[in-house]
Design a protein around this motif. Structure first.
Motif: not given
Length: 285
Positions: A202, A199, A75
Motif C-alpha cells: 500500500r 502495508s 511500516g
C-alpha cells in the motif's frame, strides 16, 4: 530425477526484527551476500547458489517485509532501513570482507550499504538497477498493487506469475515452483497468499517507490571491483544509465545480457561466465 541441493534456513534478529536467510556452502569459504528484488525473496538466488556453493559461502537474505522475514510494525520500509538491516546482518555474522550481490531493489540496498561500508566490500555486483529511477520501477509498483490477493492453488499462482514475467516463464517448472514458494504461503483455508507485508504494498502504491538516496557519489568513491549487469531489454535500467555507472565506477565493468529484460536471473551463460571470472579474481590474498 535427482533432488536439488537445499540450503540451510536460518534466522537472526536485526533492528528488532527477525530476519530470515538461506545459507549455502561451507562456513569457512569466501562469503557472498545476496539481496533480492521487490517482488522476490532469498530463493531468487538458489540457482546461482547451486552453481557457486562448492567454492563460496552464499548468504541470501529475505529483506524485511518479504519471504520469511518479519514485517515492520511501524511500516519502516525506506532504503535506509533495509541497508541498516544489511549492515547489522553482516556485523552479526562477522563478515569483515565479503562480496555483495543486489538485484533490482536489492541493488539499491547494496549501493546504499556501499556508501557507508565500502571498506567491507571485496566486490559488488549490481543487477539491473541504477541510482536514478526509470519507468519500469513504477510499472512494477503498479503490477504488485493490482495482483490478486490469493489463489485457489499453487499451480494457479504459478500460472499468474508466468503471465506477468516472460523471464520467469522461461525457467524450468521446478525453478518456478521453488521461486513461488519463496513468495507465497498456504493459509489454513487452503488458499495461497503473498508473503509480502500488505502495508508495504500500500505504501508504494499510494506514494510510489521510496526515494533513492544520492548514490552516484557512492559509486564514484567505491574502490572495490564492481560488475553492473544490464538486461538490454530492461525498462528499469537504460543503456545510458548502465554505461554511466560503469564509467563512473573506478573499477567498474558492464555485463550486457542479450534478449533479457528486468531482471537477469544471474544464471544466464554470459552472466555466469562473467561472475566466475570476477569472483575468481577477488579471492582474498
Amino acid at each position: 530425477m535427482t533432488t536439488p541441493m537445499q540450503p540451510l534456513s536460518k534466522t537472526l534478529r536485526v533492528n528488532e526484527l527477525a530476519l530470515h536467510y538461506l545459507e549455502w556452502g561451507e562456513a569457512d569459504a569466501p562469503p557472498i551476500v545476496c539481496v533480492h528484488g521487490y517482488t522476490s525473496s532469498a530463493d531468487a538466488f538458489n540457482a546461482l547458489a547451486r552453481h557457486l556453493q562448492d567454492r563460496y559461502r552464499i548468504l541470501a537474505l529475505d529483506v524485511r517485509g518479504h519471504g520469511e522475514s518479519a514485517w515492520s510494525p511501524s511500516g519502516a520500509y525506506r532504503y535506509a532501513d533495509q541497508a541498516s538491516d544489511l549492515a547489522g546482518f553482516a556485523r552479526q555474522l562477522g563478515l569483515d570482507k565479503f562480496v555483495l550481490i543486489g538485484t533490482s531493489m536489492g541493488g539499491i540496498i547494496a549501493m546504499a550499504y556501499a556508501a557507508e561500508n565500502a571498506e567491507r566490500l571485496l566486490g559488488l555486483v549490481i543487477n539491473d538497477i541504477g541510482p536514478d529511477a526509470e519507468a519500469g520501477s513504477q510499472r512494477i509498483t503498479q503490477m504488485v498493487g493490482s495482483r490478486p490477493d490469493d489463489f485457489a492453488t499453487l499451480e494457479e499462482a504459478m500460472a499468474y506469475r508466468r503471465a506477468m514475467s516472460p523471464i520467469l516463464a522461461a525457467r524450468s517448472l521446478e525453478d518456478q515452483r521453488e521461486l513461488a514458494l519463496g513468495v507465497l504461503r498456504r493459509e489454513p483455508s487452503g488458499k495461497w497468499v503473498w508473503k509480502m507485508d500488505p502495508s508495504y504494498i500500500r505504501q508504494r502504491v499510494e506514494h510510489g517507490p521510496p526515494a533513492r538516496p544520492p548514490l552516484w557519489p557512492a559509486l564514484q568513491a567505491l574502490g572495490c571491483p564492481t560488475l553492473v549487469v544490464w538486461g538490454i531489454e530492461s525498462d528499469v535500467l537504460s543503456e545510458a544509465q548502465a554505461r554511466r555507472m560503469a564509467d563512473v565506477l573506478p573499477r567498474g565493468e558492464l555485463v550486457r545480457v542479450p534478449g533479457i529484460g528486468h531482471a537477469p536471473t544471474l544464471v544466464e551463460p554470459v552472466v555466469l561466465a562473467a561472475l566466475d571470472r570476477f569472483l575468481g579474481g577477488l579471492r582474498a590474498p
